[in-house]
Design a protein around this motif. Structure first.
Motif, PDB file in Angstrom:
ATOM      1  N   LYS A 178       9.017   4.933   3.234  1.00  0.00           N
ATOM      2  CA  LYS A 178       9.376   6.049   2.393  1.00  0.00           C
ATOM      3  C   LYS A 178       8.376   7.087   2.229  1.00  0.00           C
ATOM      4  CE  LYS A 178      12.871   5.308  -1.259  1.00  0.00           C
ATOM      5  NZ  LYS A 178      12.886   6.866  -1.567  1.00  0.00           N
ATOM      6  N   GLY A 179       8.752   8.417   1.582  1.00  0.00           N
ATOM      7  CA  GLY A 179       8.005   9.308   1.118  1.00  0.00           C
ATOM      8  C   GLY A 179       7.637   9.243  -0.157  1.00  0.00           C
ATOM      9  N   VAL A 233       5.135   7.884  -1.730  1.00  0.00           N
ATOM     10  CA  VAL A 233       4.543   6.507  -2.384  1.00  0.00           C
ATOM     11  C   VAL A 233       2.963   6.746  -2.391  1.00  0.00           C
ATOM     12  CG1 VAL A 233       6.453   5.268  -1.810  1.00  0.00           C
ATOM     13  CG2 VAL A 233       4.543   5.674  -0.060  1.00  0.00           C
ATOM     14  N   LYS A 270       1.036   7.841   0.689  1.00  0.00           N
ATOM     15  CA  LYS A 270       0.325   7.635   1.904  1.00  0.00           C
ATOM     16  C   LYS A 270      -0.684   8.652   2.249  1.00  0.00           C
ATOM     17  CE  LYS A 270       4.090   8.634   4.193  1.00  0.00           C
ATOM     18  NZ  LYS A 270       4.912   8.000   2.990  1.00  0.00           N
ATOM     19  N   THR A 271      -0.545   9.772   1.909  1.00  0.00           N
ATOM     20  CA  THR A 271      -1.382  11.027   2.020  1.00  0.00           C
ATOM     21  C   THR A 271      -2.621  10.887   1.178  1.00  0.00           C
ATOM     22  OG1 THR A 271       0.189  12.587   2.893  1.00  0.00           O
ATOM     23  CG2 THR A 271      -1.796  13.491   2.113  1.00  0.00           C
ATOM     24  N   ASN A 324       0.756   1.331  -4.433  1.00  0.00           N
ATOM     25  CA  ASN A 324       0.131   2.266  -5.419  1.00  0.00           C
ATOM     26  C   ASN A 324       1.090   2.408  -6.391  1.00  0.00           C
ATOM     27  OD1 ASN A 324      -1.267   4.848  -5.511  1.00  0.00           O
ATOM     28  ND2 ASN A 324       0.115   5.990  -4.496  1.00  0.00           N
ATOM     29  N   MET A 325       0.558   3.348  -7.338  1.00  0.00           N
ATOM     30  CA  MET A 325       1.140   3.525  -8.737  1.00  0.00           C
ATOM     31  C   MET A 325       1.768   2.342  -9.385  1.00  0.00           C
ATOM     32  SD  MET A 325       3.633   6.860  -7.299  1.00  0.00           S
ATOM     33  CE  MET A 325       2.966   8.141  -6.150  1.00  0.00           C
ATOM     34  N   ILE A 329      -3.176  -0.014  -6.931  1.00  0.00           N
ATOM     35  CA  ILE A 329      -3.732   1.273  -7.226  1.00  0.00           C
ATOM     36  C   ILE A 329      -2.997   1.859  -8.332  1.00  0.00           C
ATOM     37  CG2 ILE A 329      -4.438   3.820  -6.763  1.00  0.00           C
ATOM     38  CD1 ILE A 329      -4.744   2.650  -3.719  1.00  0.00           C
ATOM     39  N   PRO A 330      -3.581   2.006  -9.527  1.00  0.00           N
ATOM     40  CA  PRO A 330      -2.912   2.411 -10.839  1.00  0.00           C
ATOM     41  C   PRO A 330      -2.444   3.802 -10.506  1.00  0.00           C
ATOM     42  CG  PRO A 330      -4.895   2.102 -11.447  1.00  0.00           C
ATOM     43  CD  PRO A 330      -4.963   1.736 -10.017  1.00  0.00           C
ATOM     44  N   LEU A 331      -1.471   4.271 -11.598  1.00  0.00           N
ATOM     45  CA  LEU A 331      -1.086   5.623 -11.819  1.00  0.00           C
ATOM     46  C   LEU A 331      -2.525   6.177 -12.509  1.00  0.00           C
ATOM     47  CD1 LEU A 331       2.445   5.367 -12.723  1.00  0.00           C
ATOM     48  CD2 LEU A 331       1.646   7.193 -11.084  1.00  0.00           C
ATOM     49  N   ASP A 332      -2.848   7.500 -12.128  1.00  0.00           N
ATOM     50  CA  ASP A 332      -3.977   8.129 -12.707  1.00  0.00           C
ATOM     51  C   ASP A 332      -3.519   9.516 -13.240  1.00  0.00           C
ATOM     52  OD1 ASP A 332      -6.412   8.976 -13.586  1.00  0.00           O
ATOM     53  OD2 ASP A 332      -7.615   7.461 -12.237  1.00  0.00           O
ATOM     54  N   ILE A 381      -5.560  12.192 -11.030  1.00  0.00           N
ATOM     55  CA  ILE A 381      -5.018  12.600  -9.716  1.00  0.00           C
ATOM     56  C   ILE A 381      -4.367  14.127  -9.677  1.00  0.00           C
ATOM     57  CG2 ILE A 381      -3.852  12.093  -7.543  1.00  0.00           C
ATOM     58  CD1 ILE A 381      -4.452   8.974  -8.793  1.00  0.00           C
TER      59      ILE A 381
HETATM   60  N1  LIG Z   1      -1.993   6.462  -8.033  1.00  0.00           N
HETATM   61  C1  LIG Z   1      -1.402   7.571  -8.101  1.00  0.00           C
HETATM   62  N2  LIG Z   1      -1.331   8.197  -9.483  1.00  0.00           N
HETATM   63  C2  LIG Z   1      -0.844   9.505  -9.801  1.00  0.00           C
HETATM   64  N3  LIG Z   1      -0.303  10.241  -8.779  1.00  0.00           N
HETATM   65  C3  LIG Z   1      -0.336   9.868  -7.605  1.00  0.00           C
HETATM   66  C4  LIG Z   1      -0.799   8.488  -7.160  1.00  0.00           C
HETATM   67  N4  LIG Z   1      -0.656   8.409  -5.956  1.00  0.00           N
HETATM   68  C5  LIG Z   1      -0.141   9.574  -5.424  1.00  0.00           C
HETATM   69  N5  LIG Z   1      -0.059  10.447  -6.245  1.00  0.00           N
HETATM   70  C6  LIG Z   1       0.579  11.717  -6.324  1.00  0.00           C
HETATM   71  O1  LIG Z   1       2.000  11.760  -5.935  1.00  0.00           O
HETATM   72  C7  LIG Z   1       2.318  12.556  -5.012  1.00  0.00           C
HETATM   73  C8  LIG Z   1       2.778  12.045  -3.599  1.00  0.00           C
HETATM   74  O2  LIG Z   1       1.944  11.353  -3.150  1.00  0.00           O
HETATM   75  P1  LIG Z   1       1.550  11.640  -1.367  1.00  0.00           P
HETATM   76  O3  LIG Z   1       0.101  10.924  -1.225  1.00  0.00           O
HETATM   77  O4  LIG Z   1       1.714  13.013  -0.820  1.00  0.00           O
HETATM   78  O5  LIG Z   1       2.706  10.684  -0.788  1.00  0.00           O
HETATM   79  P2  LIG Z   1       3.395  10.345   0.658  1.00  0.00           P
HETATM   80  O6  LIG Z   1       2.331  10.807   1.474  1.00  0.00           O
HETATM   81  O7  LIG Z   1       3.469   9.051   0.660  1.00  0.00           O
HETATM   82  O8  LIG Z   1       4.570  11.263   0.689  1.00  0.00           O
HETATM   83  C9  LIG Z   1       1.145  13.306  -5.014  1.00  0.00           C
HETATM   84  O9  LIG Z   1       1.287  14.625  -5.563  1.00  0.00           O
HETATM   85  C10 LIG Z   1      -0.092  12.532  -5.108  1.00  0.00           C
HETATM   86  O10 LIG Z   1      -1.030  13.337  -5.797  1.00  0.00           O
END
Ligand SMILES: Nc1ncnc2c1ncn2[C@@H]1O[C@H](COP(=O)(O)OP(=O)(O)O)[C@@H](O)[C@H]1O
Ligand SMILES: [Mg+2]
Length: 283
Positions: free
Chosen positions: A39-40, A42, A44-45, A202-203, A238-241, A244
């Motif tokens: 899924k998107g 979450v 990954k990037t 994550n989150m 990995i917690p929400l922070d 970020i």
């Molecule tokens: N643990 C986290 N806490 C807070 N924000 C997060 C966390 N992980 C990702 N994000 C934010 O969530 C958004 C989506 O993350 P992203 O890595 O682009 O997802 P994906 O690549 O899976 O689509 C981004 O803006 C990113 O900065």
């Protein structure tokens, strides 16, 4: 230095020559790890770019390929503004990101970063193969590959072209810990005979900086159960922070700007674990 002499969008499906060139170019990259999910959104990037930096802080030479052609966002996550890929005698030169990480992303080749990429599947496959084949990757300890959501053309191309992948990491978040979605990504990895290193949740939770109380904002996590069920490991929670988002706004990479953050510590541990597993898998 001139603009890369490469046709975009590319015209035909990848040729064997291109695939062989890609394999040849990656010969001096020791370990190759892909990051995917069902899924998107979450992370990954976020996870792949921070993992690349965490490995670089351990002294490794790291490269990262943004294989998300339509949603290229690695450069933004790394705080790289105005960077471009350029051509040299040796091929397309990767852009240099923080800590010297080599960064290759389609967004670094477009006229402007907001130019939409409107290619169908075969062109996407060709573009990824072409990037792998024409970039002067040089010598690296690690290549981290960030994939778009799901198991489409990009993921298929990567597993077909890079036959010696050292592992895959499946990223998920509590809200999408619906088994079916995670299972799709896991089954894709296993069916393609790629080593599944494990799941990153994550989150996972939010720890209130004032009270220390823990909140499960996206739902109670079940990462451990899932990992057990699929015979794999939960590599990290990995917690929400909130820092970020702040780091993104300031165009600085989170893990370097806030190394003591909850999520940064979890990412460093993830890098240690991935590094240990990958090296032990090889030796
Ligand atoms: N643990 C986290 N806490 C807070 N924000 C997060 C966390 N992980 C990702 N994000 C934010 O969530 C958004 C989506 O993350 P992203 O890595 O682009 O997802 P994906 O690549 O899976 O689509 C981004 O803006 C990113 O900065
Ligand atoms: Mg992404």
């Amino acid at each position: 230095m001139s603009r890369p002499n490469i046709r975009y969008p590319p015209k035909v499906t990848p040729t064997f020559k291109l695939i062989n060139d890609a394999r040849e170019r990656l010969k001096n990259t020791k370990y190759k790890v892909m990051v995917l999910s069902g899924k998107g959104g979450v992370g990954k990037t976020f996870v792949s770019s921070m993992l690349a930096l965490a490995l670089a802080t351990k002294g490794y030479k790291v490269a990262i390929l943004d294989a998300d052609i339509h949603g290229s966002s690695i450069p933004t996550m790394l705080g790289m503004i105005g960077e471009r890929l350029y051509a040299s005698e040796a091929g397309i030169e990767p852009a240099t990101g923080p800590l010297g990480v080599k960064v290759v992303a389609i967004n670094l080749m477009l006229e402007t970063p907001d130019t939409p990429v409107v290619w169908r599947g075969p062109l996407v496959s060709k573009a990824i193969t072409e990037l792998l084949a024409k970039v002067n990757w040089g010598e690296n300890d690690y290549l981290i590959i960030d994939l778009p959501p799901g198991t489409g053309d990009e993921a298929i191309t990567i597993v077909q072209v890079i036959r010696d992948l050292d592992g895959a990491i499946v990223v998920t978040a509590p809200s999408i810990l619906s088994e079916v979605i995670v299972a799709k990504a896991i089954n894709f990895v296993l069916k393609n005979n790629v080593r599944l290193l494990g799941i990153v949740e994550n989150m996972s939770y939010f720890k209130c900086p004032k009270s220390g109380d823990i909140y499960y904002l996206l739902g109670k996590s079940t990462g451990e159960e899932l990992a057990r069920k699929y015979g794999t490991k939960l590599l990290a929670k990995i917690p929400l922070d909130q820092y970020i988002g702040e780091a993104l706004d300031k165009a600085v990479p989170y893990i370097l700007a806030y190394p003591d953050g909850e999520a940064a510590k979890a990412l460093m541990k993830l890098a240690d674990e991935v590094d240990r597993m990958v090296r032990e898998g090889k030796n």
